[in-house]
Design a protein around this motif. Structure first.
Motif, PDB file in Angstrom:
ATOM      1  N   CYS A 339       0.831  -1.207   0.000  1.00  0.00           N
ATOM      2  CA  CYS A 339       0.000   0.000   0.000  1.00  0.00           C
ATOM      3  C   CYS A 339       0.859   1.248   0.000  1.00  0.00           C
ATOM      4  O   CYS A 339       1.789   1.376   0.800  1.00  0.00           O
ATOM      5  CB  CYS A 339      -0.917  -0.006   1.226  1.00  0.00           C
ATOM      6  SG  CYS A 339      -1.981   1.447   1.360  1.00  0.00           S
ATOM      7  N   GLY A 340       0.539   2.187  -0.875  1.00  0.00           N
ATOM      8  CA  GLY A 340       1.293   3.432  -0.979  1.00  0.00           C
ATOM      9  C   GLY A 340       0.634   4.618  -0.312  1.00  0.00           C
ATOM     10  O   GLY A 340       1.054   5.759  -0.534  1.00  0.00           O
ATOM     11  N   ALA A 341      -0.378   4.378   0.524  1.00  0.00           N
ATOM     12  CA  ALA A 341      -1.014   5.499   1.236  1.00  0.00           C
ATOM     13  C   ALA A 341       0.007   6.190   2.131  1.00  0.00           C
ATOM     14  O   ALA A 341       0.807   5.537   2.805  1.00  0.00           O
ATOM     15  CB  ALA A 341      -2.186   4.996   2.079  1.00  0.00           C
ATOM     16  N   MET A 342       0.006   7.526   2.118  1.00  0.00           N
ATOM     17  CA  MET A 342       0.925   8.277   2.970  1.00  0.00           C
ATOM     18  C   MET A 342       0.321   8.388   4.360  1.00  0.00           C
ATOM     19  O   MET A 342      -0.697   9.049   4.577  1.00  0.00           O
ATOM     20  CB  MET A 342       1.191   9.661   2.388  1.00  0.00           C
ATOM     21  CG  MET A 342       2.130   9.642   1.200  1.00  0.00           C
ATOM     22  SD  MET A 342       2.463  11.306   0.550  1.00  0.00           S
ATOM     23  CE  MET A 342       3.309  12.039   1.934  1.00  0.00           C
ATOM     24  N   LEU A 343       0.974   7.722   5.319  1.00  0.00           N
ATOM     25  CA  LEU A 343       0.483   7.650   6.689  1.00  0.00           C
ATOM     26  C   LEU A 343       1.611   7.956   7.651  1.00  0.00           C
ATOM     27  O   LEU A 343       2.783   7.987   7.278  1.00  0.00           O
ATOM     28  CB  LEU A 343      -0.094   6.258   6.959  1.00  0.00           C
ATOM     29  CG  LEU A 343      -1.267   5.834   6.059  1.00  0.00           C
ATOM     30  CD1 LEU A 343      -1.520   4.339   6.173  1.00  0.00           C
ATOM     31  CD2 LEU A 343      -2.520   6.619   6.423  1.00  0.00           C
ATOM     32  N   SER A 344       1.248   8.172   8.914  1.00  0.00           N
ATOM     33  CA  SER A 344       2.231   8.582   9.913  1.00  0.00           C
ATOM     34  C   SER A 344       2.012   7.827  11.216  1.00  0.00           C
ATOM     35  O   SER A 344       0.923   7.311  11.487  1.00  0.00           O
ATOM     36  CB  SER A 344       2.111  10.088  10.169  1.00  0.00           C
ATOM     37  OG  SER A 344       2.858  10.471  11.310  1.00  0.00           O
ATOM     38  N   SER A 379     -10.243   1.658   1.131  1.00  0.00           N
ATOM     39  CA  SER A 379      -9.820   3.004   0.740  1.00  0.00           C
ATOM     40  C   SER A 379      -8.318   2.995   0.577  1.00  0.00           C
ATOM     41  O   SER A 379      -7.622   2.174   1.181  1.00  0.00           O
ATOM     42  CB  SER A 379     -10.224   4.025   1.819  1.00  0.00           C
ATOM     43  OG  SER A 379      -9.637   5.287   1.566  1.00  0.00           O
ATOM     44  N   ASP A 380      -7.790   3.919  -0.231  1.00  0.00           N
ATOM     45  CA  ASP A 380      -6.343   4.033  -0.359  1.00  0.00           C
ATOM     46  C   ASP A 380      -5.813   5.303   0.299  1.00  0.00           C
ATOM     47  O   ASP A 380      -4.656   5.660   0.160  1.00  0.00           O
ATOM     48  CB  ASP A 380      -5.910   3.983  -1.825  1.00  0.00           C
ATOM     49  CG  ASP A 380      -6.510   5.120  -2.647  1.00  0.00           C
ATOM     50  OD1 ASP A 380      -7.243   5.944  -2.076  1.00  0.00           O
ATOM     51  OD2 ASP A 380      -6.243   5.174  -3.862  1.00  0.00           O
TER      52      ASP A 380
END
Length: 487
Positions: A339-344, A379-380
């Protein structure tokens, strides 16, 4: 009501997101991390909240940014009595090692483990704490076997047993795993568990005497180490720190990388021991497994050796701020996903509570969002705008898919990178022609974020954080002491 899932939360120390086989590194050996990835989701764009251990860890467990919890650098004092206060204030004379005070840096700040405990979880911690007052269990934990400091040699490391510092002769990665397995054996089987296993690996030291000879010799003695860059020069606005000695000769570079890779492979072997226990005891499909690192790591990347404080002023390169993140729950979540979702890491607190169905009383004051929909493949993204923020004292970063802007208070140097054209962050466009509107917009986002989520009493923008460590509370609780070790 069905029993809530167990949680196994594995946290490493100074592991770059690039330092896993499943991330495309064909030189390092991480079969068990690859095993978790094959049974779950590996995130390619997951970020720490601060590229150094104590602030990053405090942000994971509280969901707050450093300017809202007050831990702005690695904690060199207040973890156990064996640490020495090195302040030079005449009204706060130094205390020798053995007479040190204990400081609970996160006192009064809710942690997600407390909400898990209140909901019936047995919370356990085996490994690195490094957020102050290590002799005393905190934040809802009832099983507490922790390191007495933040780091040490891998043999004869200082650990806390029954509130007292002792020196552990066993390889510390094995020791933390043994304690975790002990908890799993002795826990109340009627209650769900949260088990945090916080390894000090692969933090330095990386010399041969600190790591098992067989792993070093069999896998890394003759490794080409082509998965890490060689011979790069630091940007002229940076000064290197002590780790730069690793770049002095090819022999030193190879030895450092062999030690780093060995520490990761030994950690991976121990992760396998825990996974095997879950499998053998019928717990794997009832346990959410989360694997991540506290911050990233440059190992020659950009000519830098170290994380955010591998340079002065501190750096915000992707290698320092991107972390490994793999999440797996076979039979419940999709498997084999990337997954390439930008998360923190500030998203971890709301996500874990959401996943197990526990209300989040802190939701309105925290910047993070639950990414459970991403985990479930629904969701992405979790935000309307894809952007993450980082801070390290007076150094702050905002990063979108296309741009990264780094602002240093009070007077720079600031950095702007076009990540589409320059993913390696080699050309600083901050002074480039026509770049002012982009830098201005990103700085406005940065300022707006910190205006919303920082506590003015704990804000790091004007603090003298140097990367050399924090040794006292900041803000109104600081009592006038020298909170930060001088350069």
């Amino acid at each position: 009501m069905a029993k809530r899932p167990n949680i196994l939360f594995i946290l490493t120390d100074d592991q770059g997101a690039w330092a896993m086989g499943c991330a495309g590194n064909n030189e390092i050996r991480t079969p068990n991390l690859d095993r978790i990835a094959a049974s779950g989701t590996r995130f390619t764009d997951f970020f720490c909240v601060s590229p150094v251990c104590s602030p990053a860890r405090a942000s994971i467990i509280t969901g707050r940014i450093p300017s809202a919890h007050g831990v702005h650098d690695w904690l060199r004092y207040g973890n156990s009595q064996i640490e020495k206060y090195d302040g030079d204030s005449p009204d706060a004379p130094g205390k020798p090692a053995g007479e040190g005070e204990l400081i609970e840096y996160l006192a009064g700040m809710p942690a997600y483990t407390e909400f898990l405990s209140e909901a019936g979880y047995t919370c356990a911690l085996s490994g690195k704490w490094h957020m102050g007052d290590a002799p005393h269990p905190q934040k809802g934990h009832t099983f507490w076997e922790v390191h007495a400091k933040g780091g040490s040699n891998y043999y004869n490391a200082p650990v806390i047993r029954n509130g007292v510092v002792e020196w552990e002769p066993q390889y510390i990665t094995d020791h933390f795993t043994d304690n975790a397995l002990k908890f799993l054996d002795e826990r109340d089987k009627a209650k769900p568990f949260y088990l945090g296993v916080h390894y000090t690996a692969p933090h330095s030291p990386w010399d041969r005497d600190n790591h098992p000879k067989e792993t070093w010799d069999d896998y890394f003695e003759n490794c080409a180490f082509e998965s890490t860059p060689k011979g790069l020069e630091m940007q002229p606005w940076f000064e290197g720190t002590g780790l730069q000695r690793c770049a002095e000769t090819d022999e030193k570079r190879r030895a450092a990388l062999a030690g780093y890779f060995t520490a990761i492979t030994e950690m991976d072997r121990n992760v396998g021991r825990i996974l095997d226990y879950l499998d053998e005891n019928g717990l794997r499909e009832s346990t959410l497994v989360v694997f991540t690192g506290d911050n990233g790591m440059n190992m020659g990347h950009h000519g830098v050796w170290g994380k955010g404080n591998g340079t002065y002023p501190m750096n915000m390169y992707d290698e320092a701020v991107k972390v490994p993140m793999i999440i797996s729950h076979p039979g419940t979540l999709p498997e084999g996903e990337v997954c390439g979702a930008m998360l923190s890491h500030y998203d971890v607190f709301p996500t874990l509570l959401d996943y197990v169905g526990i209300p989040n009383p802190e939701a309105d004051r925290l910047p993070g969002s639950s990414f459970v929909p991403v985990l479930k493949g629904e969701s992405d993204s979790v935000r309307e705008e894809v952007v993450v923020f980082d801070e390290y004292g007076p150094v702050r970063m905002v990063r979108t898919r296309e741009w990264k802007y780094v602002h240093r208070y009070p007077d720079g140097p600031n950095e702007l990178y076009d990540l589409v054209k320059d993913p390696g962050e080699t050309t600083n466009l901050c002074e480039g022609e026509g770049m002012e509107p982009i830098a201005f917009e990103l700085q406005a986002r940065l300022d707006g974020f910190f205006a919303e989520y920082a506590d003015p009493d704990l804000d790091g923008a004007s603090l003298p954080v140097s990367g050399k460590g924090q040794q006292w509370l900041v803000g109104s609780k600081g009592e006038g002491r020298n909170a930060f070790f001088p350069r």
